[in-house]
Scaffold this motif. Sequence first.
Motif, PDB file in Angstrom:
ATOM      1  N   ASP A  82       0.847  -1.193   0.000  1.00 43.04           N
ATOM      2  CA  ASP A  82       0.000   0.000   0.000  1.00 43.04           C
ATOM      3  C   ASP A  82       0.883   1.244   0.000  1.00 43.04           C
ATOM      4  O   ASP A  82       2.028   1.211   0.453  1.00 43.04           O
ATOM      5  CB  ASP A  82      -0.892   0.032   1.245  1.00 43.04           C
ATOM      6  N   TYR A  83       0.314   2.337  -0.477  1.00 43.91           N
ATOM      7  CA  TYR A  83       1.058   3.593  -0.464  1.00 43.91           C
ATOM      8  C   TYR A  83       1.331   4.026   0.969  1.00 43.91           C
ATOM      9  O   TYR A  83       0.470   3.930   1.841  1.00 43.91           O
ATOM     10  CB  TYR A  83       0.269   4.699  -1.162  1.00 43.91           C
ATOM     11  N   ALA A  84       2.535   4.522   1.199  1.00 49.29           N
ATOM     12  CA  ALA A  84       2.893   5.110   2.491  1.00 49.29           C
ATOM     13  C   ALA A  84       2.235   6.491   2.562  1.00 49.29           C
ATOM     14  O   ALA A  84       1.814   7.041   1.538  1.00 49.29           O
ATOM     15  CB  ALA A  84       4.404   5.229   2.593  1.00 49.29           C
ATOM     16  N   PRO A  85       2.143   7.080   3.763  1.00 52.53           N
ATOM     17  CA  PRO A  85       1.602   8.448   3.861  1.00 52.53           C
ATOM     18  C   PRO A  85       2.402   9.409   2.971  1.00 52.53           C
ATOM     19  O   PRO A  85       3.576   9.153   2.675  1.00 52.53           O
ATOM     20  CB  PRO A  85       1.788   8.800   5.343  1.00 52.53           C
ATOM     21  N   PRO A  86       1.776  10.493   2.542  1.00 49.63           N
ATOM     22  CA  PRO A  86       2.448  11.426   1.628  1.00 49.63           C
ATOM     23  C   PRO A  86       3.765  11.961   2.187  1.00 49.63           C
ATOM     24  O   PRO A  86       3.906  12.196   3.380  1.00 49.63           O
ATOM     25  CB  PRO A  86       1.448  12.575   1.474  1.00 49.63           C
ATOM     26  N   ILE A  87       4.732  12.127   1.264  1.00 49.19           N
ATOM     27  CA  ILE A  87       6.008  12.755   1.599  1.00 49.19           C
ATOM     28  C   ILE A  87       6.216  13.927   0.655  1.00 49.19           C
ATOM     29  O   ILE A  87       5.459  14.112  -0.298  1.00 49.19           O
ATOM     30  CB  ILE A  87       7.187  11.759   1.485  1.00 49.19           C
ATOM     31  N   ASP A  88       7.249  14.704   0.911  1.00 50.66           N
ATOM     32  CA  ASP A  88       7.593  15.841   0.044  1.00 50.66           C
ATOM     33  C   ASP A  88       6.413  16.792  -0.157  1.00 50.66           C
ATOM     34  O   ASP A  88       6.141  17.252  -1.256  1.00 50.66           O
ATOM     35  CB  ASP A  88       8.088  15.367  -1.330  1.00 50.66           C
ATOM     36  N   HIS A  89       5.700  17.098   0.924  1.00 47.99           N
ATOM     37  CA  HIS A  89       4.563  18.015   0.832  1.00 47.99           C
ATOM     38  C   HIS A  89       5.073  19.450   0.759  1.00 47.99           C
ATOM     39  O   HIS A  89       5.878  19.866   1.584  1.00 47.99           O
ATOM     40  CB  HIS A  89       3.650  17.831   2.053  1.00 47.99           C
ATOM     41  N   LYS A 121       6.752   2.421  -7.511  1.00 53.11           N
ATOM     42  CA  LYS A 121       5.398   2.894  -7.785  1.00 53.11           C
ATOM     43  C   LYS A 121       5.210   4.195  -7.011  1.00 53.11           C
ATOM     44  O   LYS A 121       5.399   4.229  -5.792  1.00 53.11           O
ATOM     45  CB  LYS A 121       4.382   1.849  -7.331  1.00 53.11           C
ATOM     46  N   THR A 122       4.900   5.272  -7.733  1.00 54.36           N
ATOM     47  CA  THR A 122       4.715   6.567  -7.084  1.00 54.36           C
ATOM     48  C   THR A 122       3.412   7.209  -7.529  1.00 54.36           C
ATOM     49  O   THR A 122       2.936   6.975  -8.645  1.00 54.36           O
ATOM     50  CB  THR A 122       5.870   7.544  -7.405  1.00 54.36           C
ATOM     51  N   LYS A 123       2.869   8.003  -6.644  1.00 48.40           N
ATOM     52  CA  LYS A 123       1.672   8.775  -6.946  1.00 48.40           C
ATOM     53  C   LYS A 123       1.949  10.220  -6.545  1.00 48.40           C
ATOM     54  O   LYS A 123       2.332  10.493  -5.411  1.00 48.40           O
ATOM     55  CB  LYS A 123       0.468   8.258  -6.169  1.00 48.40           C
TER      56      LYS A 123
END
Length: 144
Positions: free
Chosen positions: A49-56, A133-135
């Motif tokens: 699963d995607y990790a919590p957002p980074i680079d905000h 895999k990035t979003k």
Amino acid sequence: MKKLILISLVSIALFGCGEKKVTEEMLIGDWECDFAQQVAKWKNGLFQDYAPPIDHETSLVTYLKVDNDLFVKTPNSFRKIKQYVNKMDGSFEYSIGDMKTVGFNKLEYISDDEFKSISEIIITQNKSEDNEKTKDIMHCTRIK
């Protein structure tokens, strides 16, 4: 007869209520955009699963038209980058050697003064520990 007229009026009203889309004309101007990136790790032959957002981060983004072409400019860049609205909403796939890249871009209309852009990219290779895999998520609000 009254039911037939009522159904006709409702049908005409619904027919005129098409889904709104982000257009070049809508994009022109200054926007405050929040950027976030999520990464999914490769483990046991599957993406997790995607990790919590980074680079905000938040940044000013300007869309402008020059000679009927759409460009985007950010404060940390001195150059304008050509944009294609039709490529900002769709899927893509290409391969280079054993590396395969699959992804999609989604441009979501929220209002005339707000939109969201989501881009997901999956890169797979024979050496699977290098799979990624990035979003990327960009949420923009017009600066008035």
